[in-house]
Write an enzyme that holds these catalytic residues in place. Structure first.
Site, mmCIF file in Angstrom:
data_model
loop_
_atom_site.group_PDB
_atom_site.id
_atom_site.type_symbol
_atom_site.label_atom_id
_atom_site.label_comp_id
_atom_site.label_asym_id
_atom_site.label_seq_id
_atom_site.Cartn_x
_atom_site.Cartn_y
_atom_site.Cartn_z
ATOM 1 N N ARG A 3 12.786 -0.440 -5.854
ATOM 2 C CA ARG A 3 12.715 -1.001 -5.380
ATOM 3 C C ARG A 3 13.715 -2.252 -5.715
ATOM 4 O O ARG A 3 12.754 -2.888 -6.976
ATOM 5 C CB ARG A 3 11.205 -1.685 -4.965
ATOM 6 N N ARG A 47 6.222 -12.666 -8.713
ATOM 7 C CA ARG A 47 5.300 -11.786 -7.974
ATOM 8 C C ARG A 47 3.814 -11.959 -8.601
ATOM 9 O O ARG A 47 2.589 -12.084 -8.011
ATOM 10 C CB ARG A 47 5.159 -10.218 -7.854
ATOM 11 N N ARG A 61 -2.821 -12.514 1.986
ATOM 12 C CA ARG A 61 -2.337 -12.780 0.549
ATOM 13 C C ARG A 61 -2.437 -14.427 0.959
ATOM 14 O O ARG A 61 -1.890 -14.766 -0.915
ATOM 15 C CB ARG A 61 -0.417 -12.508 0.790
ATOM 16 N N LYS A 65 -2.634 -0.050 -5.043
ATOM 17 C CA LYS A 65 -3.212 -0.612 -3.349
ATOM 18 C C LYS A 65 -2.609 0.544 -2.428
ATOM 19 O O LYS A 65 -3.128 1.155 -2.245
ATOM 20 C CB LYS A 65 -2.926 -2.117 -3.200
ATOM 21 N N ARG A 79 6.487 3.720 -12.366
ATOM 22 C CA ARG A 79 6.586 3.365 -10.525
ATOM 23 C C ARG A 79 8.191 3.444 -10.881
ATOM 24 O O ARG A 79 8.492 4.411 -9.911
ATOM 25 C CB ARG A 79 6.236 2.168 -10.079
#
Ligand code: AMP
Length: 196
Positions: free
Chosen positions: A139, A150, A88, A13, A127
């Protein structure tokens, strides 16, 4: 153009939003980025969100809806925006509908990036590796345990949004497993945007 990108963590995204921003010149409203900024700045919202985010759980609807309501009042959001990571939950989607109705605005598209869940962990690992290679901080929630949380949050609280937007005749779905450029092309096609 007012657009929502849906999809699990790691679906692409953020990557695709950045390309749409570049092409259409509308801002990307990423609630995760806004919350991370609040945590870094140590604001009262940041203090409330910090531990919840580190665990990979969802921050309360009240906090997130408040952030978005403020953000879409900014002048740069007047001509449109891409929502990345919001809504969300169904209550967030309902709150967004009310916000937009109040401004006599509508959504142009809701696009879901469909990805194979088994590929997501690999993408997150990549990532992390890419972030480290750039010398940037990783992160806090890009670790296997928080990532699992998540994904559960996505399945239980966010996935029902697909139905929410199907019922409104708004949902478009695209295969997010393809190479990044192909996904971008597909998105521009769905948005009837000519490639650059
Ligand atoms: P993201 O950068 O979109 O993956 O978001 C990172 C984290 O921020 C999420 O795991 C949540 O803890 C929090 N967050 C971001 N957007 C929302 C939202 N719309 N509702 C609740 N929590 C959110």
């Amino acid at each position: 153009m007012r657009l929502i990108l849906l999809g699990p963590p790691g679906a692409g995204k953020g990557t695709q939003s950045a390309r749409i921003v570049e092409r259409l010149g509308i801002p990307q409203l990423a609630t995760g980025d806004m919350l991370r900024a609040a945590v870094a700045a140590g604001t009262s919202i940041g203090l409330k969100a910090k531990d919840v985010m580190a665990r990979g759980e969802l921050v309360s609807d009240e906090i997130v809806v408040g952030i978005v309501a403020d953000r879409i009042e900014e002048p740069d959001a007047r001509s449109g925006f891409i929502l990345d990571g919001f809504p969300r939950t169904v209550p967030q989607a309902e709150a967004l509908d009310l916000m937009l109705i109040g401004k006599a605005m509508g959504l142009d598209a809701v696009i879901e990036l469909k990805v194979d869940e088994t590929a997501l962990l690999e993408r997150i690992a990549k990532r992390v590796a890419d972030t480290l290679a750039r010398g940037e901080p990783v992160r806090k929630d890009d670790n296997p345990e928080a990532f699992k949380t998540r994904l559960v949050a996505y399945r239980q609280q966010t996935a029902p949004l697909s139905d929410y937007y199907v019922r409104r005749g708004m949902l478009k779905v695209t295969d997010g497993m393809r190479p990044i450029d192909e996904v971008t092309e597909a998105l521009f096609g769905m948005l009837a945007v000519q490639p650059a």
